[in-house]
Write an enzyme that holds these catalytic residues in place. Sequence first.
Site, PDB file in Angstrom:
ATOM      1  N   GLY A  21       0.825  -1.200   0.000  1.00 52.73           N
ATOM      2  CA  GLY A  21       0.000   0.000   0.000  1.00 52.73           C
ATOM      3  C   GLY A  21       0.855   1.243   0.000  1.00 52.73           C
ATOM      4  O   GLY A  21       2.005   1.224  -0.429  1.00 52.73           O
ATOM      5  N   CYS A  22       0.308   2.338   0.494  1.00 50.72           N
ATOM      6  CA  CYS A  22       0.990   3.635   0.509  1.00 50.72           C
ATOM      7  C   CYS A  22       2.390   3.493   1.086  1.00 50.72           C
ATOM      8  O   CYS A  22       2.556   3.110   2.238  1.00 50.72           O
ATOM      9  CB  CYS A  22       0.171   4.643   1.307  1.00 50.72           C
ATOM     10  N   PHE A  23       3.385   3.801   0.287  1.00 48.11           N
ATOM     11  CA  PHE A  23       4.758   3.523   0.687  1.00 48.11           C
ATOM     12  C   PHE A  23       5.269   4.356   1.850  1.00 48.11           C
ATOM     13  O   PHE A  23       6.210   3.975   2.523  1.00 48.11           O
ATOM     14  CB  PHE A  23       5.718   3.567  -0.485  1.00 48.11           C
ATOM     15  N   TRP A  24       4.658   5.506   2.143  1.00 42.40           N
ATOM     16  CA  TRP A  24       5.109   6.317   3.276  1.00 42.40           C
ATOM     17  C   TRP A  24       5.017   5.522   4.577  1.00 42.40           C
ATOM     18  O   TRP A  24       5.951   5.499   5.365  1.00 42.40           O
ATOM     19  CB  TRP A  24       4.269   7.576   3.428  1.00 42.40           C
TER      20      TRP A  24
END
Length: 181
Positions: A21-24
């Site tokens: 998912g969102c890499f952050w």
Amino acid sequence: MSAPTTTPIPEGAEKATLAAGCFWGVEHAFRQQFSGKGLYDARVGYIGGDTADPSYKAVCSGNTGHAEATQLIYDPARLTFPQLVEFFYRMHDPTTRNQQGPDRGTQYRSGIFFHTPEQEAAARAVTARANAQWWGGRIVTEILPARQWWDAEDYHQEYLTKNPYGYECPSHEVRPFPELK
């Protein structure tokens, strides 16, 4: 635009490339869990697609085939690939195809991009155990050979460290599962 990674890899270090998912949030979770414990570096970027030199905007369009991913550089004498994969299955929901929480699209898929035959075997073994013991046979994580990696733009690197109140996917939480057997 992004660029192929140029981060030097210490002698004897290995790479692991994971999409959750969102890499952050993925990068941040791995740094929190493994900094000082064998993790040398974590970079966010793009992998798994056919578009060269992808931008964040292009990847978010869903037309590049790339996943938002995190590439980990680690000391295999202190931290093993199976440990990284087990943590990967604890910190995201691998049962939703092309989605993590409210983030939807192929760029948010769950994937393990292996760099060696040994990593592939370990990824499949840990996945089978996590599927049986934790996720009730519902894991949809892709296990694929790593291809070209593209670093994300600089402002994405260590985003949640630089922006502590920035967006973090609500499905990124470390679940208190029992140890895998």
